[in-house]
Enzyme design. Structure first.
Site, PDB file in Angstrom:
ATOM      1  CG  ASN A   1      -2.175  -0.859   0.940  1.00 38.03           C
ATOM      2  OD1 ASN A   1      -3.038  -0.480   0.138  1.00 38.03           O
ATOM      3  ND2 ASN A   1      -2.241  -2.028   1.558  1.00 38.03           N
TER       4      ASN A   1
ATOM      5  CG  ASN B   1      -5.410   1.400   9.319  1.00 34.56           C
ATOM      6  OD1 ASN B   1      -4.344   1.000   8.852  1.00 34.56           O
ATOM      7  ND2 ASN B   1      -6.296   0.576   9.864  1.00 34.56           N
TER       8      ASN B   1
ATOM      9  CG  HIS C   1      -9.886  -3.096   8.341  1.00 31.18           C
ATOM     10  ND1 HIS C   1      -9.041  -3.747   9.222  1.00 31.18           N
ATOM     11  CD2 HIS C   1     -11.020  -3.842   8.271  1.00 31.18           C
ATOM     12  CE1 HIS C   1      -9.658  -4.824   9.676  1.00 31.18           C
ATOM     13  NE2 HIS C   1     -10.846  -4.907   9.126  1.00 31.18           N
TER      14      HIS C   1
ATOM     15  N   GLY D   1     -10.219   3.721  18.974  1.00 32.15           N
ATOM     16  CA  GLY D   1     -10.671   2.323  18.945  1.00 32.15           C
ATOM     17  C   GLY D   1      -9.926   1.502  17.905  1.00 32.15           C
TER      18      GLY D   1
HETATM   19  C1  GRF Z   1      -3.221  -4.811   3.961  1.00 30.12           C
HETATM   20  O1  GRF Z   1      -4.061  -5.894   3.688  1.00 30.12           O
HETATM   21  C2  GRF Z   1      -3.954  -3.763   4.742  1.00 30.12           C
HETATM   22  O2  GRF Z   1      -5.311  -3.706   4.451  1.00 30.12           O
HETATM   23  C3  GRF Z   1      -3.778  -4.223   6.161  1.00 30.12           C
HETATM   24  O3  GRF Z   1      -2.483  -4.773   6.204  1.00 30.12           O
HETATM   25  C4  GRF Z   1      -2.099  -5.192   4.904  1.00 30.12           C
HETATM   26  C5  GRF Z   1      -0.823  -4.474   4.590  1.00 30.12           C
HETATM   27  O4  GRF Z   1      -0.258  -4.889   3.388  1.00 30.12           O
HETATM   28  N1  GRF Z   1      -3.973  -3.128   7.077  1.00 30.12           N
HETATM   29  P1  GRF Z   1       0.941  -4.081   2.753  1.00 30.12           P
HETATM   30  O5  GRF Z   1       2.060  -4.068   3.784  1.00 30.12           O
HETATM   31  O6  GRF Z   1       0.464  -2.701   2.433  1.00 30.12           O
HETATM   32  O7  GRF Z   1       1.328  -4.846   1.535  1.00 30.12           O
END
Ligand code: GRF
Length: 200
Positions: A9, A107, A109, A143
């Site tokens: 990401n 963030n 998710h 949270g």
């Molecule tokens: C992703 O699936 C994200 O949604 C979650 O942790 C994972 C991180 O993957 N919070 P990356 O390190 O960005 O490849």
């Protein structure tokens, strides 16, 4: 940006900045709580973004997070103008940290919140038997995965899905959604009214 591992990401966000899709953004620092992660290598080698490892070392809550704040400040990420993107960062931020950067921490998710917060969201969705899951970019509050939702993208669950295949299809969408949320933020187009976030 705060990461713990793969950093895909983070990669997507940095790529969007580099290509000019996200303007008005300067990637200042990538922090990992784990040394030697793939994400750190991507940040420094592919994008030449400064990186820093702040090992967890058994430090809890604010004892750890104050070290993060120090590094963020050193790199110009302030509570007035900065944005902190959690991207697979496997720690829970302390209330003190969240207060300092309120509505400036995002963030991603891998589920449609408020369904399936916490760890193994894709497995939770499969085990529950939902037909649609997806991903959510949200602001971080005190949270677990409970802050105001910025953007969501639905991903159908198909019958032959296992955790790996569903995770991969959701991840593809994450890589679109997270840069988009950062872009909107950098363009000043995110308006927050209580829990409700609108794009102006
Ligand atoms: C992703 O699936 C994200 O949604 C979650 O942790 C994972 C991180 O993957 N919070 P990356 O390190 O960005 O490849």
């Amino acid at each position: 940006m705060l990461i713990s591992g793969r950093g895909s990401n983070m990669d997507a966000i940095l790529a969007a900045i580099k290509s000019g899709r996200i303007r008005n953004a300067k990637p200042c620092i990538v922090i990992s709580n784990k040394p030697g992660t793939a994400g750190l290598k991507i940040a420094s080698e592919k994008y030449k973004v400064p990186t820093k490892v702040i090992p967890s070392d058994g430090l809890k809550g604010w004892h750890y997070d104050q070290n993060v704040v120090t590094i963020l400040h050193e790199h110009g990420v302030t509570a007035q103008s900065g944005l902190v993107c959690l991207a697979g960062f496997m720690r829970i931020m302390s209330p003190e940290f969240i207060r300092q950067y309120r509505m400036r921490i995002m963030n991603i998710h891998p589920a449609l919140l408020p369904a399936f917060p916490g760890l193994h969201a894709q497995k939770q969705a499969l085990d529950y038997g939902v037909k649609v899951s997806g991903c959510t970019v949200h602001f971080v509050d005190e949270g677990i995965d409970s802050g105001p939702v910025i953007l969501q993208k639905a991903v159908p669950v198909i019958e032959r899905d296992d955790e790996e295949s569903l995770s991969a299809r959701i991840l593809e969408q994450e890589h679109e959604l997270y840069p988009e949320a950062v872009r909107l933020f950098c363009e000043g187009r995110i308006k927050i009214d209580g829990r409700r976030v609108s794009i102006v």
